[in-house]
Design an enzyme around this catalytic site. Structure first.
Site, short mmCIF file in Angstrom:
data_model
loop_
_atom_site.label_atom_id
_atom_site.label_comp_id
_atom_site.label_asym_id
_atom_site.label_seq_id
_atom_site.Cartn_x
_atom_site.Cartn_y
_atom_site.Cartn_z
N LYS A 195 0.84 -1.21 0.00
CA LYS A 195 0.00 0.00 0.00
C LYS A 195 0.87 1.26 0.00
CE LYS A 195 -2.03 -1.01 3.93
NZ LYS A 195 -1.30 -2.26 4.27
N ARG A 255 -9.80 1.18 8.40
CA ARG A 255 -9.28 -0.11 8.85
C ARG A 255 -10.34 -0.92 9.59
NH1 ARG A 255 -3.57 0.40 8.27
NH2 ARG A 255 -2.53 -0.96 9.73
N ARG A 301 11.86 -5.91 5.38
CA ARG A 301 11.63 -4.52 4.98
C ARG A 301 12.54 -3.56 5.75
NH1 ARG A 301 5.75 -1.80 5.40
NH2 ARG A 301 5.90 -2.58 7.55
N ARG A 308 11.29 -1.66 11.12
CA ARG A 308 10.23 -1.19 12.02
C ARG A 308 10.08 -2.17 13.20
NH1 ARG A 308 5.03 0.31 8.35
NH2 ARG A 308 3.95 -0.81 10.01
N ARG A 356 -0.29 -8.78 13.58
CA ARG A 356 -0.90 -7.74 12.72
C ARG A 356 -1.77 -8.38 11.64
NH1 ARG A 356 4.28 -5.07 10.93
NH2 ARG A 356 3.01 -3.97 9.39
P1 AP5 Z 1 4.85 -1.61 1.82
O1 AP5 Z 1 4.49 -0.79 0.63
O2 AP5 Z 1 5.69 -1.00 2.88
O3 AP5 Z 1 3.55 -2.34 2.41
P2 AP5 Z 1 2.29 -1.77 3.19
O4 AP5 Z 1 1.07 -2.39 2.57
O5 AP5 Z 1 2.35 -0.29 3.26
O6 AP5 Z 1 2.52 -2.47 4.59
P3 AP5 Z 1 2.48 -1.86 6.08
O7 AP5 Z 1 3.19 -2.84 6.97
O8 AP5 Z 1 2.97 -0.45 6.10
O9 AP5 Z 1 0.99 -1.93 6.38
P4 AP5 Z 1 0.30 -1.89 7.74
O10 AP5 Z 1 -1.08 -1.75 7.30
O11 AP5 Z 1 0.61 -3.02 8.64
O12 AP5 Z 1 1.02 -0.69 8.49
P5 AP5 Z 1 0.57 0.81 8.76
O13 AP5 Z 1 1.78 1.63 8.72
O14 AP5 Z 1 -0.56 1.18 7.89
O15 AP5 Z 1 5.63 -2.92 1.25
C1 AP5 Z 1 6.06 -3.93 2.14
C2 AP5 Z 1 7.43 -4.46 1.68
O16 AP5 Z 1 7.28 -5.14 0.44
C3 AP5 Z 1 8.49 -3.39 1.43
O17 AP5 Z 1 9.72 -3.91 1.78
C4 AP5 Z 1 8.41 -3.13 -0.07
O18 AP5 Z 1 9.65 -2.69 -0.59
C5 AP5 Z 1 8.06 -4.52 -0.58
N1 AP5 Z 1 7.20 -4.51 -1.77
C6 AP5 Z 1 6.10 -3.73 -1.99
N2 AP5 Z 1 5.53 -4.03 -3.19
C7 AP5 Z 1 6.31 -5.02 -3.73
C8 AP5 Z 1 6.26 -5.75 -4.95
N3 AP5 Z 1 5.26 -5.54 -5.86
N4 AP5 Z 1 7.19 -6.69 -5.19
C9 AP5 Z 1 8.20 -6.92 -4.27
N5 AP5 Z 1 8.30 -6.24 -3.10
C10 AP5 Z 1 7.38 -5.32 -2.82
O19 AP5 Z 1 0.03 0.71 10.24
C11 AP5 Z 1 0.90 0.50 11.33
C12 AP5 Z 1 0.15 0.56 12.64
O20 AP5 Z 1 -0.44 1.87 12.80
C13 AP5 Z 1 -1.03 -0.40 12.76
O21 AP5 Z 1 -0.63 -1.68 13.21
C14 AP5 Z 1 -1.93 0.33 13.77
O22 AP5 Z 1 -1.43 0.18 15.06
C15 AP5 Z 1 -1.74 1.79 13.36
N6 AP5 Z 1 -2.74 2.23 12.36
C16 AP5 Z 1 -2.48 2.66 11.09
N7 AP5 Z 1 -3.62 2.99 10.45
C17 AP5 Z 1 -4.63 2.75 11.34
C18 AP5 Z 1 -6.04 2.90 11.26
N8 AP5 Z 1 -6.67 3.33 10.15
N9 AP5 Z 1 -6.77 2.56 12.35
C19 AP5 Z 1 -6.17 2.14 13.49
N10 AP5 Z 1 -4.84 1.97 13.62
C20 AP5 Z 1 -4.08 2.28 12.55
MG MG Z 2 2.68 1.09 4.83
#
Ligand code: AP5
Ligand code: MG
Ligand code: ZN
Length: 217
Positions: free
Chosen positions: A10, A85, A124, A157, A168
């Site tokens: 994402k 979410r 990552r 992270r 998660r």
């Molecule tokens: P990346 O693009 O970083 O993936 P992502 O989908 O953004 O994954 P996240 O771990 O950031 O998602 P998340 O939802 O757990 O975390 P968030 O920060 O939102 O790609 C992942 C890896 O794969 C990278 O190494 C990249 O290089 C690689 N990659 C990508 N595409 C690729 C491809 N096509 N081919 C090969 N490699 C590839 O949330 C974190 C925390 O914040 C949550 O746990 C929660 O506590 C809180 N939070 C955030 N939003 C909310 C909400 N709306 N409500 C409540 N709590 C929230």
């Molecule tokens: Mg992300």
């Protein structure tokens, strides 16, 4: 709106869409992590949940999105990464859109099998400054430990440990996965194969979003 489990790509795609369509990418995860770095009261409250791999409570999350969408740069459109979410966040977002007299163009579900998600997250590296993400073997930075975009420091992270990633994913399945049927029911859902190379996923997202809305969403 980009929907998908942790590690689906994402953030990677939101950044590319933001650059290409010149609209901000709004990531609640990035907003929370920046607030943690700055040690704001909201950041300190959110940290307790993020560190446990739990969702930050809906009321806090909805408020920060409301505030972010009110900023002038979001007036012409935006990409959402990681929000909503929960179904409660989704219904609150529907009300925000109605109040702003805006509509959602498309909801893109990035689909990736579980084993690959775990592999991606445990390998990552994330920029502490701009939050860009790299993969140690599949999408490495040009210089080890340094962000290509901003020169910031790359770290693993805290919530990307093997144990936390599994938790998660469980939280995603229980609380976020129901949004797929929510947006399918609204006729907005498009599913894209997230196992393809990054540029191929990007093209698939643009194609999936374009015919119905004409603009990125
Ligand atoms: P990346 O693009 O970083 O993936 P992502 O989908 O953004 O994954 P996240 O771990 O950031 O998602 P998340 O939802 O757990 O975390 P968030 O920060 O939102 O790609 C992942 C890896 O794969 C990278 O190494 C990249 O290089 C690689 N990659 C990508 N595409 C690729 C491809 N096509 N081919 C090969 N490699 C590839 O949330 C974190 C925390 O914040 C949550 O746990 C929660 O506590 C809180 N939070 C955030 N939003 C909310 C909400 N709306 N409500 C409540 N709590 C929230
Ligand atoms: Mg992300
Ligand atoms: Zn950076």
């Amino acid at each position: 709106m980009l929907l998908g489990p942790p590690g689906a790509g994402k953030g990677t795609q939101a950044r590319k869409l933001s650059e290409s369509f010149v609209v901000p990418d709004i990531s609640t995860g990035d907003i929370f992590r920046n607030a943690v770095t700055q040690r704001t009261p909201m950041g300190m409250a959110a940290k307790r949940f993020i560190d446990r791999g739990e969702l930050v409570p809906d009321d806090v999350t909805i408020l920060i999105v409301e505030e972010r969408l009110a900023q002038p740069d979001a007036a012409a459109g935006f990409i959402l990464d990681g929000f909503p979410r929960t179904v409660h966040q989704a219904t609150a977002f529907d009300a925000m859109l109605a109040a702003m007299d805006k509509t959602l163009d498309a909801v893109i579900e990035i689909s990736v099998p579980r084993e690959l998600l775990i592999q991606r997250l445990t390998q990552r590296a994330t920029c502490t400054n701009c939050q860009a993400s790299y993969h140690l073997t599949d999408a490495p930075p040009k210089t080890a430990g340094v962000c290509d975009r901003c020169g910031g420091t790359l770290v693993h992270r805290d919530d990307d440990s093997a144990k936390m990633v599994l938790h998660r994913l469980e939280v995603h399945d229980a609380q976020t996965a129901p949004l797929v049927s929510y947006y399918k029911g609204a006729g907005l859902l498009r599913t894209v194969d997230g196992t393809q190379p990054i540029d191929a996923v990007f093209s698939a997202i643009v194609a999936a979003a374009a015919p119905q809305g004409g603009r990125a969403a």
